[in-house]
Design an enzyme around this catalytic site. Sequence first.
Site, mmCIF file in Angstrom:
data_model
loop_
_atom_site.group_PDB
_atom_site.id
_atom_site.type_symbol
_atom_site.label_atom_id
_atom_site.label_comp_id
_atom_site.label_asym_id
_atom_site.label_seq_id
_atom_site.Cartn_x
_atom_site.Cartn_y
_atom_site.Cartn_z
ATOM 1 N N HIS A 235 0.903 -1.211 -0.056
ATOM 2 C CA HIS A 235 0.061 -0.062 -0.095
ATOM 3 C C HIS A 235 1.095 1.259 -0.065
ATOM 4 C CE1 HIS A 235 -3.913 -1.625 0.263
ATOM 5 N NE2 HIS A 235 -3.727 -2.184 1.524
ATOM 6 N N CYS A 291 0.129 2.979 -4.731
ATOM 7 C CA CYS A 291 -0.740 4.078 -4.942
ATOM 8 C C CYS A 291 -0.123 5.193 -4.641
ATOM 9 C CB CYS A 291 -2.026 3.872 -4.097
ATOM 10 S SG CYS A 291 -2.980 2.680 -4.546
#
Length: 344
Positions: A235, A291
């Site tokens: 992440h 991301c």
Amino acid sequence: MGFFNKLKEAAVKEAKKKIMEELGLNGGDDEEATMTTEEFEKSKPKELRKDIRMISGCQDRQTSADVSNVSSFQLPDPAGRAGGACTSTLLNILYADEQVPEDDLSFTEVLEQMRVQLREKDFTQIPQLSSMNPIDVNTKFDLVPDTATGTKRAVMIGINYVGDNPGELSGCWNDVLNMKKYIQDVHGFEEENIVILMDDGEHTEPTRDNIIDAYKTIICQAEEGDAIFLHYSGHGTKLRDDDGDESDGYDEALVPRDFQSSGMILDDDLYELLIKNLPDGVHMTSLMDCCHSGTIMDLPYLFKGDGSQTEMTLDPNMNLDAFIEKITGKLMDYLQAKLGLCFD
């Protein structure tokens, strides 16, 4: 604003203008200073001439789901679609069926092929290449250049966030293991020089402290002629910038396994860990598959794999004031030495 605050603001503005003139940049009287590639290359200090490149799976503003308000989620990207897409696509181009392409591919060809394959799978993210120095994107793509003839070392991080709901990912371990096989088979990395951090119960746990220690170690071990490869699959997120060095008001960040208790690893942290102390003559390539990763290493040159560019250019969103203040450190030195001001 009080009189003394106005005086301070005016002094800072004047100091910045004088620094711009000393650096030979186009400051002028404009609110936003600009500079050409030639001016930047002429004026940038030694620490900005290191051989550092980064491949990212998406732009800073992009994520695999619309999760700008992340307060309702355990993790910033519970859908997890971005995790793994970059690594898998890159390997599909460079190492399909465990075979390298017959013909050399350029940086442009690799990134544009990545974008095509991502679009075919309904991913909207745009892969990017960023660098400390301008790269001719029409030359051969390679994670390790021929000039790097020393030891090849890697730190590879895959975090599936096992047990988190929402937030658990499924492909990050595979990303690391597949990329590890590629760098060993194609680029000759040896097992003893590859450090893996994964939350699989078998490898070193990818906590914040362990990731930082691994990054510090690989930089300390590096010598002239060596090559470093960094791979992160997990992440990523963005947090409100607290020191004013981000033009969009946000810091990009990696999300370690223990982020809830230990916090994130900010782009500012990565600069201190990886860039600031990288020895001269060491080549470093980073693959960030997460991301908000577009400029997570704050490298000044940028090439987007969406067909909009024919050459690598200075990132138009680079914060010039931050460049002067964070990289060269000349702003506060000038204020204190030349103007006799102290802003403690």
